[in-house]
Design a protein around this motif. Structure first.
Motif, PDB file in Angstrom:
ATOM      1  N   LYS A 178       0.830  -1.198   0.000  1.00 53.53           N
ATOM      2  CA  LYS A 178       0.000   0.000   0.000  1.00 53.53           C
ATOM      3  C   LYS A 178       0.869   1.254   0.000  1.00 53.53           C
ATOM      4  CE  LYS A 178      -3.631   2.432   2.535  1.00 53.53           C
ATOM      5  NZ  LYS A 178      -4.516   2.432   3.720  1.00 53.53           N
ATOM      6  N   THR A 179       1.933   1.236   0.784  1.00 57.52           N
ATOM      7  CA  THR A 179       2.844   2.388   0.822  1.00 57.52           C
ATOM      8  C   THR A 179       3.482   2.608  -0.541  1.00 57.52           C
ATOM      9  OG1 THR A 179       3.334   2.089   3.168  1.00 57.52           O
ATOM     10  CG2 THR A 179       4.942   3.327   1.873  1.00 57.52           C
ATOM     11  N   ILE A 180       3.883   1.520  -1.179  1.00 57.11           N
ATOM     12  CA  ILE A 180       4.489   1.637  -2.508  1.00 57.11           C
ATOM     13  C   ILE A 180       3.474   2.180  -3.508  1.00 57.11           C
ATOM     14  CG2 ILE A 180       5.568   0.387  -4.414  1.00 57.11           C
ATOM     15  CD1 ILE A 180       7.304   0.754  -1.897  1.00 57.11           C
ATOM     16  N   ARG A 181       2.235   1.682  -3.438  1.00 58.11           N
ATOM     17  CA  ARG A 181       1.198   2.185  -4.349  1.00 58.11           C
ATOM     18  C   ARG A 181       0.988   3.685  -4.155  1.00 58.11           C
ATOM     19  NH1 ARG A 181      -1.504  -2.648  -2.933  1.00 58.11           N
ATOM     20  NH2 ARG A 181      -2.867  -1.493  -1.506  1.00 58.11           N
ATOM     21  N   ASN A 182       0.988   4.125  -2.907  1.00 56.35           N
ATOM     22  CA  ASN A 182       0.828   5.556  -2.633  1.00 56.35           C
ATOM     23  C   ASN A 182       1.990   6.363  -3.205  1.00 56.35           C
ATOM     24  OD1 ASN A 182      -1.550   5.092  -1.256  1.00 56.35           O
ATOM     25  ND2 ASN A 182      -0.589   5.067   0.763  1.00 56.35           N
ATOM     26  N   ASN A 183       3.198   5.828  -3.071  1.00 49.71           N
ATOM     27  CA  ASN A 183       4.375   6.492  -3.640  1.00 49.71           C
ATOM     28  C   ASN A 183       4.282   6.566  -5.155  1.00 49.71           C
ATOM     29  OD1 ASN A 183       6.816   7.202  -1.737  1.00 49.71           O
ATOM     30  ND2 ASN A 183       5.918   5.349  -0.883  1.00 49.71           N
ATOM     31  N   VAL A 184       3.847   5.475  -5.769  1.00 50.05           N
ATOM     32  CA  VAL A 184       3.726   5.439  -7.230  1.00 50.05           C
ATOM     33  C   VAL A 184       2.706   6.464  -7.706  1.00 50.05           C
ATOM     34  CG1 VAL A 184       2.990   4.037  -9.193  1.00 50.05           C
ATOM     35  CG2 VAL A 184       4.472   3.039  -7.446  1.00 50.05           C
ATOM     36  N   THR A 185       1.581   6.562  -7.013  1.00 51.48           N
ATOM     37  CA  THR A 185       0.558   7.543  -7.375  1.00 51.48           C
ATOM     38  C   THR A 185       1.114   8.964  -7.289  1.00 51.48           C
ATOM     39  OG1 THR A 185      -1.232   6.115  -6.599  1.00 51.48           O
ATOM     40  CG2 THR A 185      -1.710   8.468  -6.777  1.00 51.48           C
ATOM     41  N   SER A 186       1.862   9.244  -6.229  1.00 54.48           N
ATOM     42  CA  SER A 186       2.460  10.565  -6.062  1.00 54.48           C
ATOM     43  C   SER A 186       3.491  10.854  -7.148  1.00 54.48           C
ATOM     44  CB  SER A 186       3.115  10.656  -4.678  1.00 54.48           C
ATOM     45  OG  SER A 186       3.742  11.911  -4.503  1.00 54.48           O
ATOM     46  N   ILE A 187       4.288   9.851  -7.483  1.00 58.27           N
ATOM     47  CA  ILE A 187       5.296  10.008  -8.541  1.00 58.27           C
ATOM     48  C   ILE A 187       4.637  10.347  -9.867  1.00 58.27           C
ATOM     49  CG2 ILE A 187       6.980   8.747  -9.959  1.00 58.27           C
ATOM     50  CD1 ILE A 187       7.665   7.173  -7.356  1.00 58.27           C
ATOM     51  N   PHE A 188       3.585   9.607 -10.218  1.00 62.35           N
ATOM     52  CA  PHE A 188       2.890   9.854 -11.482  1.00 62.35           C
ATOM     53  C   PHE A 188       2.352  11.285 -11.531  1.00 62.35           C
ATOM     54  CE2 PHE A 188       1.568   5.188 -12.574  1.00 62.35           C
ATOM     55  CZ  PHE A 188       2.905   4.838 -12.592  1.00 62.35           C
ATOM     56  N   ALA A 189       1.778  11.745 -10.408  1.00 63.72           N
ATOM     57  CA  ALA A 189       1.205  13.098 -10.370  1.00 63.72           C
ATOM     58  C   ALA A 189       2.287  14.160 -10.519  1.00 63.72           C
ATOM     59  CB  ALA A 189       0.435  13.300  -9.068  1.00 63.72           C
ATOM     60  N   LYS A 190       3.387  14.000  -9.789  1.00 66.62           N
ATOM     61  CA  LYS A 190       4.447  15.012  -9.829  1.00 66.62           C
ATOM     62  C   LYS A 190       5.145  15.072 -11.186  1.00 66.62           C
ATOM     63  CE  LYS A 190       5.512  15.040  -4.873  1.00 66.62           C
ATOM     64  NZ  LYS A 190       6.546  14.783  -3.829  1.00 66.62           N
ATOM     65  N   LEU A 191       5.262  13.915 -11.843  1.00 69.31           N
ATOM     66  CA  LEU A 191       5.935  13.889 -13.144  1.00 69.31           C
ATOM     67  C   LEU A 191       4.971  14.123 -14.303  1.00 69.31           C
ATOM     68  CD1 LEU A 191       8.479  10.937 -12.800  1.00 69.31           C
ATOM     69  CD2 LEU A 191       8.753  13.348 -12.213  1.00 69.31           C
ATOM     70  N   GLY A 192       3.671  14.121 -13.997  1.00 72.15           N
ATOM     71  CA  GLY A 192       2.690  14.353 -15.042  1.00 72.15           C
ATOM     72  C   GLY A 192       2.610  13.227 -16.050  1.00 72.15           C
ATOM     73  N   VAL A 193       2.853  11.996 -15.598  1.00 76.10           N
ATOM     74  CA  VAL A 193       2.771  10.838 -16.494  1.00 76.10           C
ATOM     75  C   VAL A 193       1.480  10.078 -16.223  1.00 76.10           C
ATOM     76  CG1 VAL A 193       5.259  10.627 -16.692  1.00 76.10           C
ATOM     77  CG2 VAL A 193       4.085   9.355 -14.906  1.00 76.10           C
ATOM     78  N   ARG A 194       1.018   9.348 -17.228  1.00 80.37           N
ATOM     79  CA  ARG A 194      -0.272   8.671 -17.106  1.00 80.37           C
ATOM     80  C   ARG A 194      -0.151   7.244 -16.584  1.00 80.37           C
ATOM     81  NH1 ARG A 194      -2.059   9.653 -23.177  1.00 80.37           N
ATOM     82  NH2 ARG A 194       0.151   9.122 -23.361  1.00 80.37           N
ATOM     83  N   ASP A 195       0.976   6.619 -16.840  1.00 85.24           N
ATOM     84  CA  ASP A 195       1.076   5.221 -16.445  1.00 85.24           C
ATOM     85  C   ASP A 195       2.530   4.832 -16.191  1.00 85.24           C
ATOM     86  OD1 ASP A 195       2.248   4.897 -19.015  1.00 85.24           O
ATOM     87  OD2 ASP A 195       0.294   4.475 -19.892  1.00 85.24           O
ATOM     88  N   ARG A 196       2.721   3.567 -15.858  1.00 92.04           N
ATOM     89  CA  ARG A 196       4.039   3.052 -15.502  1.00 92.04           C
ATOM     90  C   ARG A 196       5.017   3.134 -16.675  1.00 92.04           C
ATOM     91  NH1 ARG A 196       4.157   0.105 -10.825  1.00 92.04           N
ATOM     92  NH2 ARG A 196       6.134  -0.935 -10.282  1.00 92.04           N
ATOM     93  N   ALA A 197       4.500   2.870 -17.868  1.00 92.22           N
ATOM     94  CA  ALA A 197       5.370   2.889 -19.052  1.00 92.22           C
ATOM     95  C   ALA A 197       5.978   4.274 -19.270  1.00 92.22           C
ATOM     96  CB  ALA A 197       4.583   2.450 -20.283  1.00 92.22           C
ATOM     97  N   GLU A 198       5.156   5.321 -19.146  1.00 93.18           N
ATOM     98  CA  GLU A 198       5.671   6.685 -19.315  1.00 93.18           C
ATOM     99  C   GLU A 198       6.676   7.017 -18.216  1.00 93.18           C
ATOM    100  OE1 GLU A 198       2.882   9.809 -19.747  1.00 93.18           O
ATOM    101  OE2 GLU A 198       1.786   8.870 -21.389  1.00 93.18           O
ATOM    102  N   ALA A 199       6.384   6.564 -16.994  1.00 93.10           N
ATOM    103  CA  ALA A 199       7.305   6.823 -15.881  1.00 93.10           C
ATOM    104  C   ALA A 199       8.653   6.158 -16.139  1.00 93.10           C
ATOM    105  CB  ALA A 199       6.698   6.310 -14.571  1.00 93.10           C
ATOM    106  N   VAL A 200       8.635   4.946 -16.670  1.00 83.90           N
ATOM    107  CA  VAL A 200       9.881   4.227 -16.963  1.00 83.90           C
ATOM    108  C   VAL A 200      10.695   4.976 -18.008  1.00 83.90           C
ATOM    109  CG1 VAL A 200      10.840   2.140 -18.006  1.00 83.90           C
ATOM    110  CG2 VAL A 200       9.037   1.949 -16.286  1.00 83.90           C
TER     111      VAL A 200
END
Length: 212
Positions: A178-200
């Motif tokens: 759950k903590t990791i999911r919360n971090n991932v959600t925050s990362i996506f928002a701050k970087l303005g990416v839509r999904d994991r592929a864009e973040a990678v």
């Protein structure tokens, strides 16, 4: 001169509006976050966008990057309390023409606005000192990617870029999924990416995920 102001503190925006009007600058729009800043700038096409760094959701640095990509003529002046090296270098790399700290006086801000509106780079005295140190050979200053992320979020992004799923990341960092999911959600928002592929893609372009 027409300007868009992006800052998440209403009181500061109000004070900045008064200061700018005293300088003869028309504030055509205000935004409380990075997403709003990009939308307002693309809509109003101002002479200058005054951008804070730390805002909810999309950071000022990422907003600058997205704005310059979509409107190359955009002229961004970062006006912030954030003075660390990583933020300064990231803002410059994102396309900001100027970087001034909020403690600057009216005259300094006015000169910075005029320079940025004319397409010239301008930096406050402290920021200029940091840039000189960075570009001095052997200075030992290393800019970290994505300064808008916390250390933990950057660590999680590094592991995402290495191809690890959330379960493996949680195990590696001794955290709950759950903590990791919360971090991932925050990362996506701050970087303005839509999904994991864009973040990678963003992370690997910045050099993350390659040493795992």
């Amino acid at each position: 001169m027409r300007a868009v102001v992006a800052d998440d503190h209403p009181v500061f925006r109000q004070g900045l509006r008064v200061l700018l009007e005293d300088l003869g600058v028309e504030v055509v729009a205000e935004a409380p976050d990075g997403t709003g800043a990009v939308e307002a700038a693309l809509r109003e096409r101002p002479d200058v966008v005054l951008m804070d760094v730390q805002m909810p959701g999309l950071s000022g640095i990422e907003a600058t990057r997205q704005l310059v990509e979509r409107w190359p003529e955009a002229r961004v002046l970062v006006l912030t309390m954030v003075a660390d090296d990583e933020a300064v270098f990231a803002a410059v790399q994102a396309g900001a023409l100027g970087y001034v700290l909020k403690g600057a006086g009216q005259a300094e801000i006015g000169r910075a606005l005029e320079s940025v509106a004319a397409g010239q780079g301008v930096y406050g005295a402290e920021v200029a000192r940091r840039l000189r140190a960075f570009f001095t050979a052997g200075s030992g200053v290393v800019a970290r990617p994505f300064p808008e992320l916390s250390d933990r979020e950057r660590e999680v992004l590094d592991l995402i870029a290495a191809g690890l799923p959330n379960t493996a990341i949680a195990s590696r960092l001794f955290l709950s999924e759950k903590t990791i999911r919360n971090n991932v959600t925050s990362i996506f928002a701050k970087l303005g990416v839509r999904d994991r592929a864009e973040a990678v893609v963003r992370a690997r372009e910045a050099g993350l995920g390659r040493d795992r």
